[in-house]
Design a protein around this motif. Structure first.
Motif, PDB file in Angstrom:
ATOM      1  N   ALA A 136      38.441   4.117  85.904  1.00 21.30           N
ATOM      2  CA  ALA A 136      37.396   5.071  85.522  1.00 21.30           C
ATOM      3  C   ALA A 136      36.420   4.439  84.530  1.00 21.30           C
ATOM      4  O   ALA A 136      35.216   4.702  84.582  1.00 21.30           O
ATOM      5  N   GLY A 137      36.908   3.585  83.658  1.00 21.40           N
ATOM      6  CA  GLY A 137      36.033   2.906  82.713  1.00 21.40           C
ATOM      7  C   GLY A 137      35.137   1.874  83.370  1.00 21.40           C
ATOM      8  O   GLY A 137      34.044   1.585  82.887  1.00 21.40           O
ATOM      9  N   MET A 138      35.581   1.299  84.482  1.00 15.80           N
ATOM     10  CA  MET A 138      34.798   0.281  85.188  1.00 15.80           C
ATOM     11  C   MET A 138      33.817   0.875  86.192  1.00 15.80           C
ATOM     12  O   MET A 138      32.892   0.191  86.623  1.00 15.80           O
ATOM     13  N   ALA A 175      42.694   5.049  84.022  1.00 16.83           N
ATOM     14  CA  ALA A 175      41.719   4.998  82.924  1.00 16.83           C
ATOM     15  C   ALA A 175      40.889   3.717  83.004  1.00 16.83           C
ATOM     16  O   ALA A 175      39.674   3.738  82.769  1.00 16.83           O
ATOM     17  N   GLY A 176      41.523   2.612  83.352  1.00 19.32           N
ATOM     18  CA  GLY A 176      40.795   1.358  83.490  1.00 19.32           C
ATOM     19  C   GLY A 176      39.789   1.393  84.623  1.00 19.32           C
ATOM     20  O   GLY A 176      38.650   0.939  84.470  1.00 19.32           O
TER      21      GLY A 176
END
Length: 82
Positions: free
Chosen positions: A62-64, A59-60
């Protein structure tokens, strides 16, 4: 990083690995994840923690991704400016 500190870096990595490995060995008992509608999943606690960590990592990343792509498109890649 100076050459003198390199062995300490490896010792720190080894200690962290051994600590996490001991945690996994001590948490081999079964745990139950209960979902909606009566669904559940039984797995060792260490596996559940590992999957939760991997999901958070994904998730991290993908967020970046959008910010990384904008930076690459702007020409700010990995090139160092001196």
């Amino acid at each position: 990083m100076p050459q003198v500190l390199r062995p300490f870096k490896w010792l720190l990595k080894a200690a962290l690995f051994l600590l996490l490995f001991a945690f996994a060995l001590n948490n081999q008992h079964e745990a139950v994840l209960r979902f909606a509608f009566g669904l559940y999943w039984q797995a060792p606690m260490a596996l559940i923690v590992l999957l939760a960590f991997a999901a958070g990592l994904a998730a991290g990343v993908a967020g970046m991704l959008p910010a990384w792509r904008r930076r690459q498109a702007a020409g700010g890649g990995n090139a160092r400016q001196e």
